[in-house]
Design a protein around this motif. Structure first.
Motif, PDB file in Angstrom:
ATOM      1  N   ALA A 185      48.602 -25.960 116.260  1.00 28.12           N
ATOM      2  CA  ALA A 185      49.552 -24.697 115.879  1.00 28.12           C
ATOM      3  C   ALA A 185      49.959 -24.006 117.150  1.00 28.12           C
ATOM      4  O   ALA A 185      51.412 -23.486 117.157  1.00 28.12           O
ATOM      5  CB  ALA A 185      48.677 -23.412 115.296  1.00 28.12           C
ATOM      6  N   TYR A 186      49.488 -24.041 118.250  1.00 33.86           N
ATOM      7  CA  TYR A 186      49.888 -23.486 119.519  1.00 33.86           C
ATOM      8  C   TYR A 186      50.240 -24.441 120.612  1.00 33.86           C
ATOM      9  O   TYR A 186      50.324 -24.244 121.829  1.00 33.86           O
ATOM     10  CB  TYR A 186      48.844 -22.360 120.290  1.00 33.86           C
ATOM     11  CG  TYR A 186      48.677 -21.475 119.338  1.00 33.86           C
ATOM     12  CD1 TYR A 186      49.592 -20.220 118.847  1.00 33.86           C
ATOM     13  CD2 TYR A 186      47.557 -21.711 118.040  1.00 33.86           C
ATOM     14  CE1 TYR A 186      49.211 -19.317 117.947  1.00 33.86           C
ATOM     15  CE2 TYR A 186      47.390 -20.521 117.038  1.00 33.86           C
ATOM     16  CZ  TYR A 186      48.123 -19.453 117.019  1.00 33.86           C
ATOM     17  OH  TYR A 186      47.598 -18.373 116.259  1.00 33.86           O
ATOM     18  N   VAL A 187      50.325 -25.511 120.340  1.00 36.73           N
ATOM     19  CA  VAL A 187      50.601 -26.818 121.270  1.00 36.73           C
ATOM     20  C   VAL A 187      51.829 -26.498 122.072  1.00 36.73           C
ATOM     21  O   VAL A 187      51.850 -27.091 123.407  1.00 36.73           O
ATOM     22  CB  VAL A 187      50.896 -28.048 120.386  1.00 36.73           C
ATOM     23  CG1 VAL A 187      52.026 -28.348 119.658  1.00 36.73           C
ATOM     24  CG2 VAL A 187      50.665 -29.211 121.648  1.00 36.73           C
ATOM     25  N   VAL A 210      47.004 -34.630 112.678  1.00 34.13           N
ATOM     26  CA  VAL A 210      47.524 -33.551 113.545  1.00 34.13           C
ATOM     27  C   VAL A 210      48.205 -32.575 112.841  1.00 34.13           C
ATOM     28  O   VAL A 210      48.895 -32.845 111.874  1.00 34.13           O
ATOM     29  CB  VAL A 210      48.248 -34.114 114.567  1.00 34.13           C
ATOM     30  CG1 VAL A 210      48.921 -32.882 115.509  1.00 34.13           C
ATOM     31  CG2 VAL A 210      47.887 -35.224 115.500  1.00 34.13           C
ATOM     32  N   LEU A 211      48.079 -31.155 112.846  1.00 31.43           N
ATOM     33  CA  LEU A 211      48.539 -29.931 112.274  1.00 31.43           C
ATOM     34  C   LEU A 211      49.691 -29.645 113.203  1.00 31.43           C
ATOM     35  O   LEU A 211      49.355 -29.165 114.285  1.00 31.43           O
ATOM     36  CB  LEU A 211      47.446 -29.142 111.875  1.00 31.43           C
ATOM     37  CG  LEU A 211      47.100 -29.160 110.354  1.00 31.43           C
ATOM     38  CD1 LEU A 211      45.965 -28.215 109.927  1.00 31.43           C
ATOM     39  CD2 LEU A 211      47.999 -29.336 109.418  1.00 31.43           C
ATOM     40  N   HIS A 212      50.751 -29.152 112.693  1.00 36.02           N
ATOM     41  CA  HIS A 212      51.831 -28.375 113.622  1.00 36.02           C
ATOM     42  C   HIS A 212      52.482 -27.447 112.667  1.00 36.02           C
ATOM     43  O   HIS A 212      52.251 -27.482 111.347  1.00 36.02           O
ATOM     44  CB  HIS A 212      52.892 -29.424 113.915  1.00 36.02           C
ATOM     45  CG  HIS A 212      52.615 -29.921 115.327  1.00 36.02           C
ATOM     46  ND1 HIS A 212      53.418 -31.183 115.831  1.00 36.02           N
ATOM     47  CD2 HIS A 212      51.247 -30.331 115.919  1.00 36.02           C
ATOM     48  CE1 HIS A 212      52.793 -31.675 116.886  1.00 36.02           C
ATOM     49  NE2 HIS A 212      51.554 -31.129 117.085  1.00 36.02           N
ATOM     50  N   GLY A 295      47.471 -20.642 124.588  1.00 38.65           N
ATOM     51  CA  GLY A 295      48.270 -20.144 123.478  1.00 38.65           C
ATOM     52  C   GLY A 295      49.246 -18.974 123.976  1.00 38.65           C
ATOM     53  O   GLY A 295      49.521 -18.764 125.106  1.00 38.65           O
ATOM     54  N   ASN A 296      49.969 -18.485 122.962  1.00 38.94           N
ATOM     55  CA  ASN A 296      50.788 -17.349 123.207  1.00 38.94           C
ATOM     56  C   ASN A 296      50.088 -15.913 123.001  1.00 38.94           C
ATOM     57  O   ASN A 296      50.527 -15.176 122.318  1.00 38.94           O
ATOM     58  CB  ASN A 296      52.239 -17.371 122.247  1.00 38.94           C
ATOM     59  CG  ASN A 296      51.724 -17.213 120.695  1.00 38.94           C
ATOM     60  OD1 ASN A 296      50.618 -17.533 120.092  1.00 38.94           O
ATOM     61  ND2 ASN A 296      52.464 -16.654 120.164  1.00 38.94           N
TER      62      ASN A 296
END
Length: 359
Positions: A185-187, A210-212, A295-296
């Protein structure tokens, strides 16, 4: 009394980041601090006169664009209303009563909830002392009942990464019939050169998905678009268990426009990463000890002092995400919001220096 599943009443309710009161800054939900790009707004506005109709069920154009973007087959992509919905699809398609799903803990808060909703058994494996996935312990936790393993990279809420070397060694221990999901999610914020690249592992391992999401770097959290890149047979099953029409036409339009605006979005991502580095350095200079986040967001391991620290932040008008007895996750926001957080964090440390968090 109307019959309901007993397990549902025992589930914790997913806790979103608290809304900010007037005058406060919200740094609790890992949202993008930037407003939507004008081209994305234009794409959404152009679709408003068609919202009386259902969206394209298969999101054909968005699927095609994603397939081109990642050089995969369209049949290897499955979409949903945010990556959390796609994570639910993965669980429902893979695990049920008597099956087990492994994940690090603490990690994404929705994992144990989604697993139990599916009727499966969650198997949380504690993080290492430096806030990272303990992949050796996760491999040791695999049993004949294991159906799915989530690897959150970078990990939410700690921001730590899994290296390519570590994931390679882990996959060598995972049975071929167990699906390993690399949740990225934070790639887009991950600038750790050692970090595992989920797509590379997908291409080289038949049991990796893979999850995005478009919620974070792309700033479409309010429109809900996520997707899995998975083996074709797995992706087909995700489409079978997914909620029909979950990805609205407006969301599909916004996602496509965002893919067209990659260069503009990259500039925004760099600004967020630069702010993350600045805030991290300022916290350390002020006496906080924390691990590097990719991450952010940043993670303050505050332990038993979490409630007090969160209270100090709240008194300064800073809304963060506190996990009772564990720590506080703080989103990287605008420079002004980040400065406000830094002032609050300095106050939290100054008022109780013996409770200084460790990392």
């Amino acid at each position: 009394m109307i019959h309901q599943r007993d397990v549902i009443g025992r589930l914790p309710v997913y806790k979103p980041g608290r809304p900010a009161a007037p005058g406060a800054v919200k740094l609790s939900s890992n949202e993008n601090p930037f407003p939507p790009l004008p081209s994305v707004v234009d794409a959404v506005v152009a679709g408003l006169d068609g919202i009386q109709r259902y969206p394209d069920l298969g999101a054909a154009e968005l699927t095609r664009r994603l397939a081109e973007h990642y050089d995969v087959d369209p049949g290897e992509i499955a979409l949903g209303a945010g990556s959390v919905e796609v994570a639910g699809q993965l669980i429902h398609a893979s695990a049920g009563d008597g099956d087990e799903v492994i994940f690090a803990w603490r990690s994404f808060e929705a994992y144990p909830i989604l697993v139990q909703v599916a009727g499966a058994t969650p198997v949380p494996v504690p993080l290492t002392a430096d806030e990272r996935h303990d992949l050796d312990a996760m491999a040791a936790a695999i049993t004949p009942r294991t159906r799915l393993v989530f690897v959150c990279n970078p990990n939410n809420p700690t921001g730590a990464t899994v290296t390519a070397e570590e994931l390679t060694a882990f996959l060598a221990k995972v049975p071929a019939e167990v699906l390993v999901v690399v949740d990225e999610a934070y790639v887009h914020f991950d600038d750790d050169p050692r970090s595992a690249n989920g797509l590379e592992f997908f291409r080289n391992h038949p049991n990796v998905a893979v999850l995005h999401t478009f919620s974070k770097a792309y700033g479409l959290a309010g429109l809900r678009v996520g997707y899995a890149i998975a083996p074709a047979a797995v992706a087909a099953n995700l489409r079978r268990v997914g909620v029909p029409f979950a990805v609205s036409d407006l969301a599909q339009r916004a996602a496509i426009a965002s893919l067209d605006a990659e260069s503009e979005l990259e500039l925004r991502i760099r600004e967020i990463v630069a702010e993350r580095q600045r805030v991290t350095a300022a916290l350390r200079d002020g006496g906080w000890r924390l691990v590097d986040s990719f991450g952010n967001f940043l993670w303050l391991r505050t332990g038993d002092d979490t409630e007090r620290v969160d209270g100090v932040l709240h008194a300064h008008g800073v809304v963060a995400r506190a996990f009772a007895g564990e720590g506080v996750r703080v989103t990287i926001g605008s420079p002004e919001a980040n400065d406000r957080f830094l002032a609050a964090a300095a106050d939290a440390l100054a008022t109780a220096p013996v409770a200084a968090p460790v990392g």
